[in-house]
Design a protein around this motif. Structure first.
Motif, PDB file in Angstrom:
ATOM      1  N   PHE A 212      -7.657   8.736   5.864  1.00 50.95           N
ATOM      2  CA  PHE A 212      -8.592   9.838   5.606  1.00 50.95           C
ATOM      3  C   PHE A 212      -7.935  10.963   4.807  1.00 50.95           C
ATOM      4  O   PHE A 212      -8.596  11.624   4.000  1.00 50.95           O
ATOM      5  N   GLU A 213      -6.635  11.180   5.023  1.00 48.49           N
ATOM      6  CA  GLU A 213      -5.950  12.218   4.254  1.00 48.49           C
ATOM      7  C   GLU A 213      -5.882  11.860   2.772  1.00 48.49           C
ATOM      8  O   GLU A 213      -5.803  12.742   1.919  1.00 48.49           O
ATOM      9  N   LEU A 214      -5.915  10.550   2.463  1.00 44.17           N
ATOM     10  CA  LEU A 214      -5.941  10.127   1.065  1.00 44.17           C
ATOM     11  C   LEU A 214      -7.200  10.615   0.345  1.00 44.17           C
ATOM     12  O   LEU A 214      -7.200  10.811  -0.863  1.00 44.17           O
ATOM     13  N   VAL A 215      -8.287  10.814   1.108  1.00 46.62           N
ATOM     14  CA  VAL A 215      -9.536  11.289   0.500  1.00 46.62           C
ATOM     15  C   VAL A 215      -9.847  12.724   0.919  1.00 46.62           C
ATOM     16  O   VAL A 215     -10.983  13.179   0.823  1.00 46.62           O
ATOM     17  N   GLY A 216      -8.829  13.445   1.403  1.00 45.45           N
ATOM     18  CA  GLY A 216      -8.970  14.873   1.648  1.00 45.45           C
ATOM     19  C   GLY A 216      -9.478  15.291   3.005  1.00 45.45           C
ATOM     20  O   GLY A 216      -9.874  16.447   3.195  1.00 45.45           O
ATOM     21  N   VAL A 217      -9.472  14.391   4.003  1.00 45.50           N
ATOM     22  CA  VAL A 217      -9.928  14.731   5.352  1.00 45.50           C
ATOM     23  C   VAL A 217      -8.721  14.826   6.279  1.00 45.50           C
ATOM     24  O   VAL A 217      -7.907  13.911   6.321  1.00 45.50           O
ATOM     25  N   SER A 218      -8.614  15.911   7.028  1.00 47.25           N
ATOM     26  CA  SER A 218      -7.460  16.137   7.891  1.00 47.25           C
ATOM     27  C   SER A 218      -7.395  15.120   9.028  1.00 47.25           C
ATOM     28  O   SER A 218      -8.411  14.804   9.656  1.00 47.25           O
ATOM     29  N   ARG A 219      -6.202  14.620   9.301  1.00 46.05           N
ATOM     30  CA  ARG A 219      -6.016  13.662  10.400  1.00 46.05           C
ATOM     31  C   ARG A 219      -6.266  14.310  11.748  1.00 46.05           C
ATOM     32  O   ARG A 219      -6.565  13.631  12.735  1.00 46.05           O
ATOM     33  N   TYR A 220      -6.136  15.644  11.852  1.00 49.73           N
ATOM     34  CA  TYR A 220      -6.335  16.334  13.127  1.00 49.73           C
ATOM     35  C   TYR A 220      -7.791  16.267  13.588  1.00 49.73           C
ATOM     36  O   TYR A 220      -8.086  16.426  14.773  1.00 49.73           O
ATOM     37  N   TRP A 221      -8.702  16.017  12.666  1.00 50.30           N
ATOM     38  CA  TRP A 221     -10.094  15.795  13.023  1.00 50.30           C
ATOM     39  C   TRP A 221     -10.365  14.315  13.269  1.00 50.30           C
ATOM     40  O   TRP A 221     -11.111  13.949  14.176  1.00 50.30           O
ATOM     41  N   VAL A 222      -9.751  13.487  12.467  1.00 55.54           N
ATOM     42  CA  VAL A 222     -10.114  12.069  12.441  1.00 55.54           C
ATOM     43  C   VAL A 222      -9.462  11.257  13.553  1.00 55.54           C
ATOM     44  O   VAL A 222     -10.123  10.433  14.203  1.00 55.54           O
ATOM     45  N   VAL A 223      -8.174  11.463  13.793  1.00 58.87           N
ATOM     46  CA  VAL A 223      -7.462  10.637  14.770  1.00 58.87           C
ATOM     47  C   VAL A 223      -8.069  10.736  16.172  1.00 58.87           C
ATOM     48  O   VAL A 223      -8.303   9.696  16.818  1.00 58.87           O
ATOM     49  N   PRO A 224      -8.341  11.943  16.701  1.00 61.40           N
ATOM     50  CA  PRO A 224      -8.978  11.997  18.027  1.00 61.40           C
ATOM     51  C   PRO A 224     -10.338  11.300  18.053  1.00 61.40           C
ATOM     52  O   PRO A 224     -10.666  10.604  19.024  1.00 61.40           O
ATOM     53  N   LEU A 225     -11.126  11.486  16.989  1.00 66.24           N
ATOM     54  CA  LEU A 225     -12.433  10.840  16.930  1.00 66.24           C
ATOM     55  C   LEU A 225     -12.289   9.325  16.893  1.00 66.24           C
ATOM     56  O   LEU A 225     -13.025   8.596  17.578  1.00 66.24           O
TER      57      LEU A 225
ATOM     58  N   ALA B 210      -2.608   8.080  19.878  1.00 61.59           N
ATOM     59  CA  ALA B 210      -3.292   9.096  19.084  1.00 61.59           C
ATOM     60  C   ALA B 210      -2.565  10.429  19.152  1.00 61.59           C
ATOM     61  O   ALA B 210      -2.452  11.142  18.146  1.00 61.59           O
ATOM     62  N   ALA B 211      -2.048  10.788  20.328  1.00 59.75           N
ATOM     63  CA  ALA B 211      -1.363  12.076  20.492  1.00 59.75           C
ATOM     64  C   ALA B 211      -0.097  12.137  19.648  1.00 59.75           C
ATOM     65  O   ALA B 211       0.156  13.132  18.948  1.00 59.75           O
ATOM     66  N   ILE B 212       0.717  11.074  19.684  1.00 58.60           N
ATOM     67  CA  ILE B 212       1.968  11.077  18.921  1.00 58.60           C
ATOM     68  C   ILE B 212       1.681  11.021  17.423  1.00 58.60           C
ATOM     69  O   ILE B 212       2.408  11.612  16.615  1.00 58.60           O
ATOM     70  N   ALA B 213       0.605  10.335  17.037  1.00 63.25           N
ATOM     71  CA  ALA B 213       0.252  10.220  15.613  1.00 63.25           C
ATOM     72  C   ALA B 213      -0.127  11.569  15.011  1.00 63.25           C
ATOM     73  O   ALA B 213      -0.107  11.730  13.789  1.00 63.25           O
ATOM     74  N   LEU B 214      -0.467  12.549  15.856  1.00 62.18           N
ATOM     75  CA  LEU B 214      -0.838  13.872  15.365  1.00 62.18           C
ATOM     76  C   LEU B 214       0.366  14.766  15.106  1.00 62.18           C
ATOM     77  O   LEU B 214       0.222  15.857  14.559  1.00 62.18           O
ATOM     78  N   THR B 215       1.558  14.308  15.512  1.00 62.86           N
ATOM     79  CA  THR B 215       2.764  15.092  15.262  1.00 62.86           C
ATOM     80  C   THR B 215       3.229  14.866  13.826  1.00 62.86           C
ATOM     81  O   THR B 215       2.889  13.856  13.210  1.00 62.86           O
ATOM     82  N   PRO B 216       3.995  15.809  13.257  1.00 61.26           N
ATOM     83  CA  PRO B 216       4.488  15.623  11.881  1.00 61.26           C
ATOM     84  C   PRO B 216       5.362  14.377  11.787  1.00 61.26           C
ATOM     85  O   PRO B 216       6.338  14.221  12.504  1.00 61.26           O
TER      86      PRO B 216
END
Length: 441
Positions: free
Chosen positions: A142-155, A361-367
């Motif tokens: 999703f970040e490749l098309v401009g959508v933040s992972r912080y919104w997408v990964v939890p969903l 999902a939680a770890i994937a949200l870390t840098p």
């Protein structure tokens, strides 16, 4: 019975202590061709799904890096890995089909408690890193098309979890596989990239190994992402969960073998496409660089096409990987495990699945650097894979487990060579790494 009845009938398998006892009959009959085809379609899935899940975010990153770093020099190695995957997938499906039990349950029955614990620790360690990488792959898509992972990964985590627990996982599989069809663009990109086909053919049939830490590291990563332990646990558990018995083994074997070959063909074309378009660039630093390999077929839409394929592949594996861990632990403990059960009916199985989804999902949200994470995960898989393959080989060699379906002599030799070769690569990398600590390499 008429004179034209020629096909042997096999009596239905008899369940014995959670497994199957197969009794062949001498009666023969003819089964219509259409019915046979429908029978194959009815059980097709576990082998194909397991193999295709290997072309996940980590797999794409590893294959793309192989083409980017070494152009076509890993192709012969991939041919050997393909043979190994076909053998291992077939053995895993055979174990599930003829015993009615998953691999973890068989390990618990046939080996000591200590050796069972070793197998479970290996699968959990490897799968935990993979679950993180799958959700990181979803975020990167999703970040490749401009959508933040912080919104997408939890969903995405909630959707995958909900589809398995409350929806139809079989339907979810179809959705994820349809999304993954975007990677059919790689065979097209491999052609439109105008590779040196003579060079490609030479590298497919002639070994081109390099004694360097980079080549060894990538070689083990290729093993890890292509012959991942979770694929074998899922393949065996999948046929058991669907109630596939010995009389359906022929179609289950076709599913396993075709699925393995299909997945590896896609993998090889990823290497060819990246080798032809960005070969020689060196290690990849981002998903955008990996997407460049699709530019010959998608032009400016390469990034979007790559994002769709990465999303589908990551979502598929994001469900399959935690399910394989849940199957393994539940089988070893001996409790209810099935995607068709409710939470109250299989609390451990579905609880483990839930925990892995939340953790990943939680770890994937870390840098985190996606490419480094994905390749590193596959190296870990490559080191752990030989341990699991040894268990599978020993189990399929035991007549007490499979009866007449035990590995035949020639198959046993070829499978042993494949397992030894995979183990040797992993040990070579380990030795090379230890020597590096002392400045020898």
């Amino acid at each position: 019975m008429t004179a034209e009845d020629t096909r042997p009938v096999v009596t239905p398998p008899t369940p014995v202590e959670g497994g199957w006892r197969h009794r062949a009959a001498s009666v023969v009959t003819r089964v219509p061709g259409g019915a046979r085809v429908l029978g194959y379609l009815a059980i097709a899935g576990p082998g194909l799904i397991a193999a295709n899940a290997g072309n996940d975010a980590a797999g794409i990153a590893t294959y793309s890096s192989a083409g980017s770093q070494f152009i076509y020099r890993t192709l012969f190695f991939m041919v050997l890995v393909t043979v190994a995957l076909v053998l291992v997938q077939e053995m895993s499906v055979r174990l599930g089909t003829f015993t009615g039990k998953g691999i973890a349950a068989l390990i618990r029955e046939q080996f000591s408690l200590r050796l069972t614990a070793v197998a479970l620790v290996c699968i959990l360690l490897a799968n935990t890193g993979l679950v993180v990488s799958e959700f990181a792959g979803i975020g990167a898509a999703f970040e490749l098309v401009g959508v933040s992972r912080y919104w997408v990964v939890p969903l995405a985590a909630v959707l995958i979890w909900g589809l398995v627990l409350f929806g139809s996982y079989r339907y979810a599989e179809r959705i994820f596989l349809v999304l993954s069809l975007a990677f059919f663009a790689y065979p097209v990109a491999a052609i439109l990239g105008h590779p040196d086909w003579k060079d490609v053919a030479t590298n497919l049939v002639v070994p081109h190994f390099e004694m360097s830490s980079e080549f060894l590291l990538l070689g083990v990563a290729l093993i890890g992402t292509t012959v991942s332990p979770y694929m074998q646990f899922y393949a065996a558990a999948g046929v058991v969960d669907r109630g596939v018995g010995p009389d359906n083994f022929r179609s289950a074997r076709i599913d396993a073998v075709v699925g393995a070959v299909f997945a590896c063909v896609i993998s090889i074309t990823i290497i060819i496409a990246t080798g032809a378009t960005i070969g020689g660039r060196g290690p990849l630093d981002s998903a955008q660089e990996a997407a460049e390999a699709l530019r010959p077929v998608a032009g400016n839409g390469a990034v979007a096409l790559f994002a769709v394929g990465l999303l589908g592949a990551s979502a598929l594996a994001g469900a399959v990987v935690p399910l394989s861990s849940s199957y393994a632990i539940s089988e070893a403990v001996g409790v209810e495990r099935s995607v068709s059960r409710r939470f109250t009916e299989a609390p451990l199985f579905l609880g483990l699945f839930t925990f892995q989804i939340v953790l990943g999902a939680a770890i994937a949200l870390t840098p985190v650097n996606l490419i480094s994470l994905l390749i590193g995960t596959q190296v870990l898989q490559g080191i752990i894979t030989p341990v699991i393959l040894v268990y599978i080989l020993v189990l399929t060699n035991r007549r007490s487990v499979l009866g007449d379906a035990v590995n035949p002599p020639v198959f046993r030799v070829v499978a042993t060579i494949a397992v030894v070769a995979v183990s040797a690569m992993s040990l070579l990398l380990l030795g090379w790494t230890v020597l590096g600590w002392f400045g020898v390499t």
